[in-house]
Design a protein around this motif. Sequence first.
Motif, short mmCIF file in Angstrom:
data_model
loop_
_atom_site.label_atom_id
_atom_site.label_comp_id
_atom_site.label_asym_id
_atom_site.label_seq_id
_atom_site.Cartn_x
_atom_site.Cartn_y
_atom_site.Cartn_z
N GLY A 30 0.78 -1.23 0.00
CA GLY A 30 0.00 0.00 0.00
C GLY A 30 0.81 1.29 0.00
O GLY A 30 0.23 2.36 -0.05
N ARG A 31 2.14 1.21 0.04
CA ARG A 31 2.96 2.43 0.09
C ARG A 31 2.87 3.18 -1.24
O ARG A 31 3.23 2.67 -2.29
N TRP A 32 2.38 4.41 -1.14
CA TRP A 32 2.21 5.24 -2.33
C TRP A 32 3.52 5.88 -2.72
O TRP A 32 4.23 6.35 -1.86
N PRO A 33 3.87 5.93 -3.97
CA PRO A 33 3.27 5.31 -5.14
C PRO A 33 3.94 4.00 -5.51
O PRO A 33 3.56 3.36 -6.48
N TYR A 34 4.95 3.59 -4.75
CA TYR A 34 5.82 2.48 -5.16
C TYR A 34 5.10 1.14 -5.24
O TYR A 34 5.28 0.40 -6.21
N TRP A 35 4.30 0.80 -4.23
CA TRP A 35 3.62 -0.48 -4.25
C TRP A 35 2.61 -0.52 -5.39
O TRP A 35 2.50 -1.52 -6.09
N TRP A 36 1.88 0.57 -5.58
CA TRP A 36 0.88 0.63 -6.64
C TRP A 36 1.55 0.58 -8.01
O TRP A 36 1.02 -0.04 -8.94
N ALA A 37 2.69 1.22 -8.14
CA ALA A 37 3.43 1.15 -9.41
C ALA A 37 3.87 -0.28 -9.68
O ALA A 37 3.77 -0.77 -10.81
N VAL A 64 2.32 5.08 -16.15
CA VAL A 64 3.07 4.83 -14.91
C VAL A 64 4.53 5.22 -15.08
O VAL A 64 5.13 5.83 -14.19
N TYR A 67 4.82 9.01 -15.11
CA TYR A 67 4.69 9.50 -13.73
C TYR A 67 5.99 9.27 -12.96
O TYR A 67 6.47 10.16 -12.26
N THR A 71 8.12 12.41 -11.49
CA THR A 71 8.11 12.59 -10.04
C THR A 71 9.41 12.16 -9.38
O THR A 71 9.80 12.73 -8.36
#
Length: 125
Positions: A30-37, A64, A67, A71
């Motif tokens: 769930g760590r944004w944005p790394y886990w979602w990436a 992705v 982004y 970022t």
Amino acid sequence: MFRIVTGSLLACHGAAKLFGVLGGDLVPVGRWPYWWAGLIELGGGTLVAAGVAVRPAALLCSGVMAYAYFTERQSQGLLPMQNDGEPAALYCWAFLALAVLAPAALSLPVGKRLASPAASVPAGT
């Protein structure tokens, strides 16, 4: 071949983030944005490599990577050579090219009904 290799490589990056394999560091869930990436990289890369929903998956993967570049890398320098952003930039453009130009050859049909041999025989014969 390009689609399969590019999708597989991105899926490996996602697996490295999500599972800590292939020399990657495990990212907390769930760590944004790394886990979602990582989730998008693994899922999207797998879909692209397998030839399933190539265009939407490639477009998502391209976004992705864009982004990630803007970022994570852009603040370190203007050009990819200055900020070590070449992989993100290359993936971004490669997946955008796949999203726009992906041929149907070697892709699995999605959302289309395959005609059965019996359906192609005219009635009464």
